[in-house]
Write a protein that holds these residues in place. Structure first.
Motif, PDB file in Angstrom:
ATOM      1  N   GLU A   1       0.826  -1.208   0.000  1.00 48.76           N
ATOM      2  CA  GLU A   1       0.000   0.000   0.000  1.00 48.76           C
ATOM      3  C   GLU A   1       0.857   1.254   0.000  1.00 48.76           C
ATOM      4  O   GLU A   1       0.402   2.326  -0.368  1.00 48.76           O
ATOM      5  N   HIS A   2       2.105   1.113   0.452  1.00 49.06           N
ATOM      6  CA  HIS A   2       2.999   2.262   0.489  1.00 49.06           C
ATOM      7  C   HIS A   2       4.335   1.887  -0.135  1.00 49.06           C
ATOM      8  O   HIS A   2       4.958   0.910   0.269  1.00 49.06           O
ATOM      9  N   LEU A   3       4.737   2.632  -1.154  1.00 49.53           N
ATOM     10  CA  LEU A   3       6.029   2.419  -1.807  1.00 49.53           C
ATOM     11  C   LEU A   3       6.959   3.562  -1.442  1.00 49.53           C
ATOM     12  O   LEU A   3       6.518   4.691  -1.245  1.00 49.53           O
ATOM     13  N   ASN A   4       8.244   3.251  -1.377  1.00 53.93           N
ATOM     14  CA  ASN A   4       9.245   4.304  -1.273  1.00 53.93           C
ATOM     15  C   ASN A   4      10.258   4.083  -2.388  1.00 53.93           C
ATOM     16  O   ASN A   4      10.189   3.093  -3.122  1.00 53.93           O
ATOM     17  N   ASN A   5      11.184   4.998  -2.524  1.00 52.06           N
ATOM     18  CA  ASN A   5      12.158   4.901  -3.610  1.00 52.06           C
ATOM     19  C   ASN A   5      12.991   3.630  -3.532  1.00 52.06           C
ATOM     20  O   ASN A   5      13.382   3.080  -4.555  1.00 52.06           O
ATOM     21  N   ASN A   6      13.272   3.152  -2.322  1.00 54.86           N
ATOM     22  CA  ASN A   6      14.059   1.929  -2.172  1.00 54.86           C
ATOM     23  C   ASN A   6      13.330   0.741  -2.806  1.00 54.86           C
ATOM     24  O   ASN A   6      13.943  -0.060  -3.517  1.00 54.86           O
ATOM     25  N   VAL A   7      12.036   0.621  -2.545  1.00 54.27           N
ATOM     26  CA  VAL A   7      11.247  -0.491  -3.086  1.00 54.27           C
ATOM     27  C   VAL A   7      11.154  -0.363  -4.608  1.00 54.27           C
ATOM     28  O   VAL A   7      11.303  -1.357  -5.336  1.00 54.27           O
ATOM     29  N   ILE A   8      10.935   0.833  -5.103  1.00 52.27           N
ATOM     30  CA  ILE A   8      10.839   1.066  -6.547  1.00 52.27           C
ATOM     31  C   ILE A   8      12.155   0.707  -7.222  1.00 52.27           C
ATOM     32  O   ILE A   8      12.182  -0.010  -8.232  1.00 52.27           O
ATOM     33  N   PHE A   9      13.264   1.178  -6.663  1.00 53.75           N
ATOM     34  CA  PHE A   9      14.594   0.897  -7.193  1.00 53.75           C
ATOM     35  C   PHE A   9      14.843  -0.617  -7.208  1.00 53.75           C
ATOM     36  O   PHE A   9      15.313  -1.178  -8.206  1.00 53.75           O
ATOM     37  N   GLN A  10      14.498  -1.284  -6.121  1.00 49.89           N
ATOM     38  CA  GLN A  10      14.678  -2.741  -6.014  1.00 49.89           C
ATOM     39  C   GLN A  10      13.853  -3.473  -7.069  1.00 49.89           C
ATOM     40  O   GLN A  10      14.356  -4.394  -7.720  1.00 49.89           O
ATOM     41  N   LYS A  11      12.613  -3.076  -7.263  1.00 48.98           N
ATOM     42  CA  LYS A  11      11.748  -3.748  -8.245  1.00 48.98           C
ATOM     43  C   LYS A  11      12.275  -3.542  -9.666  1.00 48.98           C
ATOM     44  O   LYS A  11      12.242  -4.471 -10.479  1.00 48.98           O
TER      45      LYS A  11
END
Length: 160
Positions: free
Chosen positions: A81-91
Protein backbone atom coordinates in the motif's frame (compact mmCIF):
# COMPACT_ATOMS: atom_id res chain seq x y z
CA UNK A 1 9.36 12.17 -7.76
CA UNK A 2 5.72 11.30 -8.12
CA UNK A 3 4.45 7.87 -9.09
CA UNK A 4 3.17 9.33 -12.36
CA UNK A 5 6.61 10.74 -13.11
CA UNK A 6 8.20 7.33 -12.52
CA UNK A 7 5.63 5.66 -14.78
CA UNK A 8 6.30 8.23 -17.55
CA UNK A 9 10.08 7.80 -17.26
CA UNK A 10 9.94 3.98 -17.32
CA UNK A 11 7.61 4.08 -20.32
CA UNK A 12 9.92 6.46 -22.15
CA UNK A 13 13.13 4.56 -21.30
CA UNK A 14 11.73 1.28 -22.63
CA UNK A 15 9.77 2.97 -25.43
CA UNK A 16 6.61 1.08 -24.41
CA UNK A 17 3.47 1.73 -26.44
CA UNK A 18 -0.02 1.84 -24.91
CA UNK A 19 -0.75 -1.84 -25.57
CA UNK A 20 2.53 -2.92 -23.98
CA UNK A 21 1.77 -0.84 -20.89
CA UNK A 22 -1.70 -2.39 -20.56
CA UNK A 23 -0.16 -5.87 -20.97
CA UNK A 24 2.38 -5.14 -18.21
CA UNK A 25 -0.44 -4.29 -15.81
CA UNK A 26 -2.23 -7.47 -16.97
CA UNK A 27 0.90 -9.51 -16.17
CA UNK A 28 0.28 -8.55 -12.53
CA UNK A 29 -3.39 -9.57 -12.84
CA UNK A 30 -4.58 -5.96 -12.92
CA UNK A 31 -6.80 -4.67 -15.71
CA UNK A 32 -6.44 -1.07 -16.86
CA UNK A 33 -7.92 0.73 -19.83
CA UNK A 34 -5.95 2.79 -22.32
CA UNK A 35 -7.92 5.86 -21.19
CA UNK A 36 -6.95 5.25 -17.56
CA UNK A 37 -3.32 4.86 -18.66
CA UNK A 38 -3.47 8.14 -20.61
CA UNK A 39 -4.84 9.95 -17.55
CA UNK A 40 -1.90 8.68 -15.47
CA UNK A 41 0.59 9.75 -18.15
CA UNK A 42 -0.72 13.32 -18.43
CA UNK A 43 1.20 16.25 -17.01
CA UNK A 44 0.28 17.35 -13.50
CA UNK A 45 -1.36 20.58 -14.67
CA UNK A 46 -3.68 18.82 -17.17
CA UNK A 47 -7.38 18.87 -16.19
CA UNK A 48 -7.74 15.13 -16.85
CA UNK A 49 -4.61 14.17 -14.87
CA UNK A 50 -5.19 11.34 -12.37
CA UNK A 51 -2.64 10.57 -9.65
CA UNK A 52 -1.22 7.04 -9.70
CA UNK A 53 -1.43 5.37 -6.29
CA UNK A 54 1.41 3.46 -4.67
CA UNK A 55 -0.55 0.22 -5.06
CA UNK A 56 -1.06 0.85 -8.80
CA UNK A 57 2.62 1.66 -9.35
CA UNK A 58 3.52 -1.45 -7.35
CA UNK A 59 1.27 -3.53 -9.61
CA UNK A 60 2.92 -2.02 -12.68
CA UNK A 61 6.40 -2.81 -11.37
CA UNK A 62 5.35 -6.36 -10.44
CA UNK A 63 3.94 -6.72 -13.95
CA UNK A 64 7.23 -5.46 -15.38
CA UNK A 65 9.06 -8.12 -13.36
CA UNK A 66 6.64 -10.79 -14.60
CA UNK A 67 7.00 -9.57 -18.19
CA UNK A 68 10.80 -9.36 -18.17
CA UNK A 69 11.65 -12.39 -16.01
CA UNK A 70 8.54 -14.56 -16.11
CA UNK A 71 5.85 -15.06 -13.52
CA UNK A 72 7.11 -16.83 -10.44
CA UNK A 73 5.61 -20.11 -9.34
CA UNK A 74 3.06 -20.20 -6.56
CA UNK A 75 1.83 -17.25 -4.60
CA UNK A 76 2.35 -13.82 -6.15
CA UNK A 77 3.88 -10.96 -4.16
CA UNK A 78 1.55 -8.97 -1.95
CA UNK A 79 0.81 -5.50 -3.28
CA UNK A 80 2.25 -2.88 -0.94
CA UNK A 81 0.00 0.00 0.00
CA UNK A 82 3.00 2.26 0.49
CA UNK A 83 6.03 2.42 -1.81
CA UNK A 84 9.25 4.30 -1.27
CA UNK A 85 12.16 4.90 -3.61
CA UNK A 86 14.06 1.93 -2.17
CA UNK A 87 11.25 -0.49 -3.09
CA UNK A 88 10.84 1.07 -6.55
CA UNK A 89 14.59 0.90 -7.19
CA UNK A 90 14.68 -2.74 -6.01
CA UNK A 91 11.75 -3.75 -8.24
CA UNK A 92 13.36 -2.10 -11.29
CA UNK A 93 16.66 -3.84 -10.54
CA UNK A 94 14.88 -7.21 -10.25
CA UNK A 95 12.88 -6.66 -13.46
CA UNK A 96 16.06 -5.92 -15.38
CA UNK A 97 18.00 -8.73 -13.69
CA UNK A 98 20.79 -6.30 -12.82
CA UNK A 99 23.69 -7.04 -10.51
CA UNK A 100 25.32 -4.26 -8.51
CA UNK A 101 27.96 -3.77 -11.20
CA UNK A 102 25.25 -3.33 -13.84
CA UNK A 103 23.47 -0.69 -11.75
CA UNK A 104 26.74 1.18 -11.16
CA UNK A 105 27.52 1.14 -14.90
CA UNK A 106 24.05 2.52 -15.61
CA UNK A 107 24.61 5.31 -13.08
CA UNK A 108 27.96 6.16 -14.68
CA UNK A 109 26.21 6.83 -17.99
CA UNK A 110 24.85 10.01 -16.38
CA UNK A 111 28.13 10.75 -14.55
CA UNK A 112 26.69 9.79 -11.18
CA UNK A 113 29.24 8.05 -8.98
CA UNK A 114 28.15 5.64 -6.30
CA UNK A 115 30.13 2.96 -4.48
CA UNK A 116 29.03 -0.65 -4.31
CA UNK A 117 28.61 -0.27 -0.53
CA UNK A 118 26.40 2.79 -0.90
CA UNK A 119 24.29 0.94 -3.47
CA UNK A 120 23.85 -2.15 -1.30
CA UNK A 121 22.59 0.04 1.56
CA UNK A 122 19.49 0.91 -0.54
CA UNK A 123 18.51 -2.75 -0.84
CA UNK A 124 18.78 -3.68 2.83
CA UNK A 125 15.85 -4.07 5.19
CA UNK A 126 14.83 -0.79 6.87
CA UNK A 127 15.76 -2.06 10.32
CA UNK A 128 19.31 -3.00 9.25
CA UNK A 129 22.00 -0.73 10.70
CA UNK A 130 23.45 0.05 7.25
CA UNK A 131 20.10 0.76 5.56
CA UNK A 132 20.01 4.05 3.68
CA UNK A 133 17.01 5.85 2.25
CA UNK A 134 17.07 6.24 -1.54
CA UNK A 135 16.53 9.90 -2.36
CA UNK A 136 14.75 11.17 -5.48
CA UNK A 137 18.06 12.28 -7.02
CA UNK A 138 19.44 8.73 -7.00
CA UNK A 139 16.29 7.17 -8.47
CA UNK A 140 16.07 9.95 -11.07
CA UNK A 141 19.70 9.40 -12.11
CA UNK A 142 19.15 5.64 -12.35
CA UNK A 143 16.12 6.17 -14.61
CA UNK A 144 18.06 8.65 -16.76
CA UNK A 145 20.92 6.14 -17.00
CA UNK A 146 18.45 3.48 -18.09
CA UNK A 147 17.13 5.84 -20.72
CA UNK A 148 20.65 6.46 -22.04
CA UNK A 149 21.37 2.73 -21.98
CA UNK A 150 18.17 1.66 -23.72
CA UNK A 151 17.70 4.68 -26.01
CA UNK A 152 21.18 6.03 -26.74
CA UNK A 153 19.90 8.02 -29.74
CA UNK A 154 17.61 10.08 -27.52
CA UNK A 155 18.96 13.47 -26.47
CA UNK A 156 16.01 14.38 -24.32
CA UNK A 157 16.85 14.36 -20.62
CA UNK A 158 13.16 14.11 -19.74
CA UNK A 159 10.35 12.30 -21.53
CA UNK A 160 7.58 14.37 -23.03
Amino acid sequence: MTNNDILRRVRYAFDFKDNAMVEIFAAADHKVSVQQLHNWLRKDDDAQFVALSDAELGLYLDGLINTKRGKREGEQPVVKEHLNNNVIFQKLRIALNMRAEDVLETMQLVDFRLSKHELSAFFRKPDHKNYRECKDQILRNFLMGLQRQLRPQSDSPYPE
